[in-house]
Scaffold this motif. Structure first.
Motif, PDB file in Angstrom:
ATOM      1  N   UNK A  77       0.355  -1.054   0.026  1.00 57.24           N
ATOM      2  CA  UNK A  77      -0.219   0.524  -0.395  1.00 57.24           C
ATOM      3  C   UNK A  77       1.035   0.830  -0.459  1.00 57.24           C
ATOM      4  N   UNK A  78       0.502   2.273  -0.559  1.00 55.51           N
ATOM      5  CA  UNK A  78       1.281   3.210  -0.755  1.00 55.51           C
ATOM      6  C   UNK A  78       0.355   4.480  -1.144  1.00 55.51           C
ATOM      7  N   UNK A  79       0.337   5.580  -0.332  1.00 53.99           N
ATOM      8  CA  UNK A  79      -0.927   6.692  -0.042  1.00 53.99           C
ATOM      9  C   UNK A  79       0.055   7.776  -0.112  1.00 53.99           C
ATOM     10  N   UNK A  80      -0.617   8.711  -1.874  1.00 50.90           N
ATOM     11  CA  UNK A  80      -0.286  10.067  -2.013  1.00 50.90           C
ATOM     12  C   UNK A  80      -0.964  10.742  -1.111  1.00 50.90           C
ATOM     13  N   UNK A  81      -0.098  11.828  -0.775  1.00 51.88           N
ATOM     14  CA  UNK A  81      -1.047  12.703   0.125  1.00 51.88           C
ATOM     15  C   UNK A  81      -1.566  13.890  -0.781  1.00 51.88           C
ATOM     16  N   UNK A  82      -3.139  14.373  -0.361  1.00 53.54           N
ATOM     17  CA  UNK A  82      -3.588  15.240  -1.714  1.00 53.54           C
ATOM     18  C   UNK A  82      -2.459  17.313  -1.928  1.00 53.54           C
ATOM     19  N   UNK A  83      -2.370  17.173  -0.214  1.00 50.91           N
ATOM     20  CA  UNK A  83      -1.767  18.164  -0.066  1.00 50.91           C
ATOM     21  C   UNK A  83      -0.803  19.108  -0.831  1.00 50.91           C
ATOM     22  N   UNK A  84       0.077  18.177  -2.004  1.00 48.89           N
ATOM     23  CA  UNK A  84       1.167  18.567  -2.009  1.00 48.89           C
ATOM     24  C   UNK A  84      -0.183  19.493  -4.001  1.00 48.89           C
ATOM     25  N   UNK A 127       5.571   8.305  -9.232  1.00 44.06           N
ATOM     26  CA  UNK A 127       6.247   7.542  -8.201  1.00 44.06           C
ATOM     27  C   UNK A 127       5.912   7.051  -7.481  1.00 44.06           C
ATOM     28  N   UNK A 128       4.616   6.693  -6.766  1.00 45.53           N
ATOM     29  CA  UNK A 128       3.994   5.844  -6.014  1.00 45.53           C
ATOM     30  C   UNK A 128       4.414   4.444  -6.970  1.00 45.53           C
ATOM     31  N   UNK A 129       3.708   3.912  -8.516  1.00 46.69           N
ATOM     32  CA  UNK A 129       4.181   3.137  -9.323  1.00 46.69           C
ATOM     33  C   UNK A 129       5.389   2.741  -9.053  1.00 46.69           C
ATOM     34  N   UNK A 130       6.528   3.214  -9.477  1.00 45.31           N
ATOM     35  CA  UNK A 130       7.786   2.860  -9.299  1.00 45.31           C
ATOM     36  C   UNK A 130       8.182   2.577  -7.652  1.00 45.31           C
ATOM     37  N   UNK A 131       8.036   3.198  -7.212  1.00 49.05           N
ATOM     38  CA  UNK A 131       8.146   2.609  -5.603  1.00 49.05           C
ATOM     39  C   UNK A 131       7.486   1.213  -5.310  1.00 49.05           C
ATOM     40  N   UNK A 132       6.079   0.979  -5.947  1.00 47.69           N
ATOM     41  CA  UNK A 132       5.710  -0.137  -5.599  1.00 47.69           C
ATOM     42  C   UNK A 132       6.163  -0.876  -5.976  1.00 47.69           C
ATOM     43  N   UNK A 133       6.311  -1.091  -7.623  1.00 46.73           N
ATOM     44  CA  UNK A 133       7.377  -2.288  -8.395  1.00 46.73           C
ATOM     45  C   UNK A 133       8.238  -2.199  -7.233  1.00 46.73           C
ATOM     46  N   UNK A 166      -0.151  -7.448  -4.289  1.00 42.66           N
ATOM     47  CA  UNK A 166      -1.340  -6.719  -5.252  1.00 42.66           C
ATOM     48  C   UNK A 166      -1.030  -5.319  -4.827  1.00 42.66           C
ATOM     49  N   UNK A 167      -0.743  -4.542  -5.417  1.00 49.52           N
ATOM     50  CA  UNK A 167      -0.055  -3.480  -5.071  1.00 49.52           C
ATOM     51  C   UNK A 167      -1.522  -2.415  -5.359  1.00 49.52           C
ATOM     52  N   UNK A 168      -1.489  -1.460  -4.404  1.00 55.24           N
ATOM     53  CA  UNK A 168      -2.703  -0.627  -4.342  1.00 55.24           C
ATOM     54  C   UNK A 168      -1.502   0.852  -4.170  1.00 55.24           C
ATOM     55  N   UNK A 169      -2.727   2.185  -4.526  1.00 55.17           N
ATOM     56  CA  UNK A 169      -2.146   3.104  -4.449  1.00 55.17           C
ATOM     57  C   UNK A 169      -3.556   4.232  -3.899  1.00 55.17           C
ATOM     58  N   UNK A 170      -3.774   4.182  -3.167  1.00 54.58           N
ATOM     59  CA  UNK A 170      -4.616   5.582  -2.672  1.00 54.58           C
ATOM     60  C   UNK A 170      -4.223   6.589  -2.626  1.00 54.58           C
ATOM     61  N   UNK A 171      -5.126   8.053  -2.782  1.00 53.85           N
ATOM     62  CA  UNK A 171      -4.585   8.991  -2.465  1.00 53.85           C
ATOM     63  C   UNK A 171      -5.629   9.704  -1.649  1.00 53.85           C
ATOM     64  N   UNK A 172      -5.598  10.663  -1.107  1.00 45.35           N
ATOM     65  CA  UNK A 172      -5.998  11.066   0.191  1.00 45.35           C
ATOM     66  C   UNK A 172      -5.629  11.554   1.513  1.00 45.35           C
ATOM     67  N   UNK A 173      -5.894  11.756   3.258  1.00 44.89           N
ATOM     68  CA  UNK A 173      -5.137  11.873   3.920  1.00 44.89           C
ATOM     69  C   UNK A 173      -4.134  10.705   4.840  1.00 44.89           C
ATOM     70  N   UNK A 174      -3.289  10.569   4.287  1.00 44.05           N
ATOM     71  CA  UNK A 174      -2.406   9.281   4.334  1.00 44.05           C
ATOM     72  C   UNK A 174      -3.063   8.628   5.392  1.00 44.05           C
ATOM     73  N   UNK A 175      -2.883   8.921   6.778  1.00 46.47           N
ATOM     74  CA  UNK A 175      -3.283   8.463   8.160  1.00 46.47           C
ATOM     75  C   UNK A 175      -5.062   7.353   8.011  1.00 46.47           C
ATOM     76  N   UNK A 176      -5.982   8.116   7.291  1.00 48.84           N
ATOM     77  CA  UNK A 176      -6.905   7.821   7.116  1.00 48.84           C
ATOM     78  C   UNK A 176      -7.015   6.781   6.363  1.00 48.84           C
ATOM     79  N   UNK A 177      -6.034   6.851   5.212  1.00 47.87           N
ATOM     80  CA  UNK A 177      -6.220   6.049   4.246  1.00 47.87           C
ATOM     81  C   UNK A 177      -5.464   4.835   4.739  1.00 47.87           C
ATOM     82  N   UNK A 178      -4.703   4.604   5.326  1.00 46.08           N
ATOM     83  CA  UNK A 178      -4.002   3.883   5.876  1.00 46.08           C
ATOM     84  C   UNK A 178      -4.907   3.052   7.202  1.00 46.08           C
ATOM     85  N   UNK A 179      -5.693   3.362   7.806  1.00 44.06           N
ATOM     86  CA  UNK A 179      -6.592   2.937   8.784  1.00 44.06           C
ATOM     87  C   UNK A 179      -7.963   2.510   7.672  1.00 44.06           C
TER      88      UNK A 179
END
Length: 163
Positions: free
Chosen positions: A32-39, A71-77, A88-101
């Motif tokens: 699991x990789x989560x990209x924060x929407x804040x940037x 970047x997330x795709x490369x990291x997950x690879x 399974x590789x999963x990429x999510x976007x949002x509030x990082x801590x809430x997406x992980x939970x």
């Protein structure tokens, strides 16, 4: 068994190694990789406030989102290659801590790394997002040090009233 491995820049190798060592063969492993929407939001806000009036085609937030996804795709690879077994590789976007939970729902184990002050033992070895995840995850956790743990002499002393 369902194992979620939180893949974060800088600490992911330790998490993947821990999953390889502790998740039984045949476990369903999710990287699991989560990209924060804040940037992207900050890029859009700066553009809109300073430069963008009347020129939405110049908004850099879309470009930032594409770069983050690549970047997330490369990291997950890289994490999948290091894991060396089906996952399974999963990429999510949002509030990082809430997406992980949210990703821990139905999982049997979450593997994550300390991301705060790694020079000493104690609660400051967890950053804010990791602390939130540790406090709210819906499954057991395996919390790993991304490098060898500091010695016991780095542990903070007890409060004066507990000595």
């Amino acid at each position: 068994m369902a194992v979620v491995v939180w893949v974060v820049e800088g600490t992911w190798p330790a998490c993947v190694d821990a999953a390889r060592a502790h998740a039984p063969e045949g476990a369903d492993v999710v990287l699991l990789h989560v990209t924060g929407h804040d940037v992207a939001d900050a890029a859009h806000g700066a553009f809109a406030g300073l430069l963008g009036r009347g020129h939405p085609e110049r908004d850099p937030s879309t470009r930032v989102e594409h770069l983050a996804a690549a970047s997330a795709e490369s990291l997950l690879q890289a994490a999948a290659e290091r894991l060396g077994r089906p996952c399974t590789r999963v990429e999510r976007t949002g509030r990082v801590e809430r997406e992980v939970v949210a990703a821990t729902e139905g999982a049997d184990l979450l593997v994550l790394a300390r991301d705060g002050d790694r020079a000493r033992l104690g609660p400051h070895s967890l950053g804010p997002a990791s602390r939130f995840v540790v406090d709210h995850a819906a499954c057991p956790l395996l919390l790993v040090w991304p490098e060898p743990a500091p010695g016991l002499t780095t542990m903070p002393p007890p409060p004066p009233h507990h000595r």
